[in-house]
Write an enzyme that holds these catalytic residues in place. Sequence first.
Site, PDB file in Angstrom:
ATOM      1  N   ARG A 131     -39.452 -18.688  17.709  1.00  0.00           N
ATOM      2  CA  ARG A 131     -40.824 -18.564  18.204  1.00  0.00           C
ATOM      3  C   ARG A 131     -41.787 -18.169  17.085  1.00  0.00           C
ATOM      4  O   ARG A 131     -41.423 -17.416  16.197  1.00  0.00           O
ATOM      5  CB  ARG A 131     -40.885 -17.525  19.334  1.00  0.00           C
ATOM      6  CG  ARG A 131     -40.125 -17.954  20.566  1.00  0.00           C
ATOM      7  CD  ARG A 131     -39.955 -16.823  21.569  1.00  0.00           C
ATOM      8  NE  ARG A 131     -39.255 -17.317  22.762  1.00  0.00           N
ATOM      9  CZ  ARG A 131     -37.920 -17.395  22.868  1.00  0.00           C
ATOM     10  NH1 ARG A 131     -37.144 -16.980  21.865  1.00  0.00           N
ATOM     11  NH2 ARG A 131     -37.359 -17.871  23.967  1.00  0.00           N
ATOM     12  N   HIS A 146     -39.438 -23.535  18.678  1.00  0.00           N
ATOM     13  CA  HIS A 146     -38.515 -24.576  18.180  1.00  0.00           C
ATOM     14  C   HIS A 146     -39.219 -25.871  17.758  1.00  0.00           C
ATOM     15  O   HIS A 146     -38.749 -26.968  18.043  1.00  0.00           O
ATOM     16  CB  HIS A 146     -37.474 -24.888  19.243  1.00  0.00           C
ATOM     17  CG  HIS A 146     -36.409 -23.835  19.399  1.00  0.00           C
ATOM     18  ND1 HIS A 146     -36.156 -22.869  18.450  1.00  0.00           N
ATOM     19  CD2 HIS A 146     -35.523 -23.614  20.407  1.00  0.00           C
ATOM     20  CE1 HIS A 146     -35.156 -22.099  18.865  1.00  0.00           C
ATOM     21  NE2 HIS A 146     -34.757 -22.521  20.049  1.00  0.00           N
ATOM     22  N   HIS A 202     -28.655 -26.203  16.881  1.00  0.00           N
ATOM     23  CA  HIS A 202     -28.608 -25.458  18.139  1.00  0.00           C
ATOM     24  C   HIS A 202     -27.384 -25.855  18.976  1.00  0.00           C
ATOM     25  O   HIS A 202     -27.497 -26.094  20.186  1.00  0.00           O
ATOM     26  CB  HIS A 202     -29.895 -25.695  18.927  1.00  0.00           C
ATOM     27  CG  HIS A 202     -30.330 -24.542  19.770  1.00  0.00           C
ATOM     28  ND1 HIS A 202     -29.578 -24.060  20.816  1.00  0.00           N
ATOM     29  CD2 HIS A 202     -31.443 -23.768  19.724  1.00  0.00           C
ATOM     30  CE1 HIS A 202     -30.212 -23.058  21.392  1.00  0.00           C
ATOM     31  NE2 HIS A 202     -31.353 -22.850  20.744  1.00  0.00           N
ATOM     32  N   ALA A 203     -26.204 -25.913  18.363  1.00  0.00           N
ATOM     33  CA  ALA A 203     -24.982 -26.230  19.103  1.00  0.00           C
ATOM     34  C   ALA A 203     -24.634 -25.089  20.058  1.00  0.00           C
ATOM     35  O   ALA A 203     -24.778 -23.915  19.734  1.00  0.00           O
ATOM     36  CB  ALA A 203     -23.826 -26.475  18.144  1.00  0.00           C
ATOM     37  N   TYR A 204     -24.174 -25.469  21.246  1.00  0.00           N
ATOM     38  CA  TYR A 204     -23.721 -24.522  22.267  1.00  0.00           C
ATOM     39  C   TYR A 204     -22.195 -24.579  22.300  1.00  0.00           C
ATOM     40  O   TYR A 204     -21.606 -25.549  22.780  1.00  0.00           O
ATOM     41  CB  TYR A 204     -24.262 -24.914  23.641  1.00  0.00           C
ATOM     42  CG  TYR A 204     -25.725 -24.657  23.870  1.00  0.00           C
ATOM     43  CD1 TYR A 204     -26.146 -23.742  24.833  1.00  0.00           C
ATOM     44  CD2 TYR A 204     -26.701 -25.349  23.163  1.00  0.00           C
ATOM     45  CE1 TYR A 204     -27.497 -23.517  25.077  1.00  0.00           C
ATOM     46  CE2 TYR A 204     -28.052 -25.144  23.396  1.00  0.00           C
ATOM     47  CZ  TYR A 204     -28.445 -24.223  24.356  1.00  0.00           C
ATOM     48  OH  TYR A 204     -29.787 -24.010  24.591  1.00  0.00           O
ATOM     49  N   ASP A 206     -29.929 -12.676  22.843  1.00  0.00           N
ATOM     50  CA  ASP A 206     -30.810 -13.732  22.340  1.00  0.00           C
ATOM     51  C   ASP A 206     -31.496 -13.154  21.106  1.00  0.00           C
ATOM     52  O   ASP A 206     -32.717 -13.119  21.023  1.00  0.00           O
ATOM     53  CB  ASP A 206     -31.820 -14.150  23.408  1.00  0.00           C
ATOM     54  CG  ASP A 206     -32.583 -15.417  23.039  1.00  0.00           C
ATOM     55  OD1 ASP A 206     -32.248 -16.028  21.995  1.00  0.00           O
ATOM     56  OD2 ASP A 206     -33.516 -15.789  23.776  1.00  0.00           O
ATOM     57  N   GLU A 249     -26.977 -19.634  15.694  1.00  0.00           N
ATOM     58  CA  GLU A 249     -28.003 -20.357  14.942  1.00  0.00           C
ATOM     59  C   GLU A 249     -28.256 -19.671  13.596  1.00  0.00           C
ATOM     60  O   GLU A 249     -28.996 -18.697  13.517  1.00  0.00           O
ATOM     61  CB  GLU A 249     -29.286 -20.434  15.766  1.00  0.00           C
ATOM     62  CG  GLU A 249     -29.107 -21.056  17.139  1.00  0.00           C
ATOM     63  CD  GLU A 249     -30.199 -20.648  18.104  1.00  0.00           C
ATOM     64  OE1 GLU A 249     -31.389 -20.909  17.802  1.00  0.00           O
ATOM     65  OE2 GLU A 249     -29.880 -20.049  19.150  1.00  0.00           O
TER      66      GLU A 249
END
Length: 346
Positions: free
Chosen positions: A80, A105, A179-181, A252, A313
């Site tokens: 952000r 982003h 941004h892989a989960y 987060d 990340e």
Amino acid sequence: MEIKKALFGELEGRPVHAYELKNDRGISVTVLEYGCIINKIIVPDKNGKAENIVLGYDNLDGYLHGVPYFGAIIGRIAGRIAGASFELDGKTYKLSANENRNHLHGGFKGFNAVIWDSTPIEQDGAVGVKFTHISPDGEEGYPGNLDATVTYLLTNEQELKLSYQAHTDKKTIVNMTNHAYFNLSGDMKRDVRGHKLQIPSNRVLELGQETLPTGKTFDVTGTAFDFRNGRKIEDGTVSDHPQNVLVGNGYDHAFLLPETEKTIRLKDEESGRVLTVETDQPCVVVYTCNTMGNDEYEIRGRKPSDYLAVCLETQGVPDAIHHPEYPSVILEPGETYRAHTKWIFG
């Protein structure tokens, strides 16, 4: 080693291709021209069963209408930017405000939402793809024509190397990440609360009410943020620490990494899979999908649930342009932005 190219979909009359990279030791990685998305990572478990360990969609429409950022490259700036604006050399640049009053982003059409040009790579002991994209001056409010390159390289040493470069013709800001989960259970059999995470960080950026860094940090000692010796992700979901509660009972947060040790490890005991992350970046943002269960879409036939995956990340410090005490994200003409991260599968 092997690399295959196939049509994945079409967007605005343009084809979008997928590349499947395979090494000689049972690992395959599928990457897309759209958003440089890492669509699948197939890794064997301790019994040799090969399963996918990242969230994604089986068609392009999923990425266009589902949750954004699955496996995508984030840019120009990850995270952000407060007030969707920043100042360089006395001039204020107004960015698109795509999350309330803030910029998130890269904006409405960040690097995750464009089709990149692609070139396959075949080397001795490695296969990969080089992606390139030119972000024009003024796109989403950013100054300068930015020439960006992202390279994925899968090796026979069980590594996926991520490399980022960028050049600009006007002073600007850049901070890219992937941004892989991750869910190491394989094919989303379980959520990640039982995954054990280790991070060599003793300080975390404090967040305010808009999930923006306040400029302060806090010591992890004695909290659910202390991953130095490894702990389960579940600890943060049941913690009453105000920072865990603030983001929906989980994480987060940006964990600051010391210069001397930047290795992160994620392990799922049941499958035996281990992901080791090595980076040259100053922090890692850990996101644990704290409110994913509220979403209505499906992920490969499964309704999402809270804590279904964890994002690691590696990047520059979020909102650093407003906090000069952190490493700079400013890129000057004639300079090269560079960042490297390596994922090692065990």
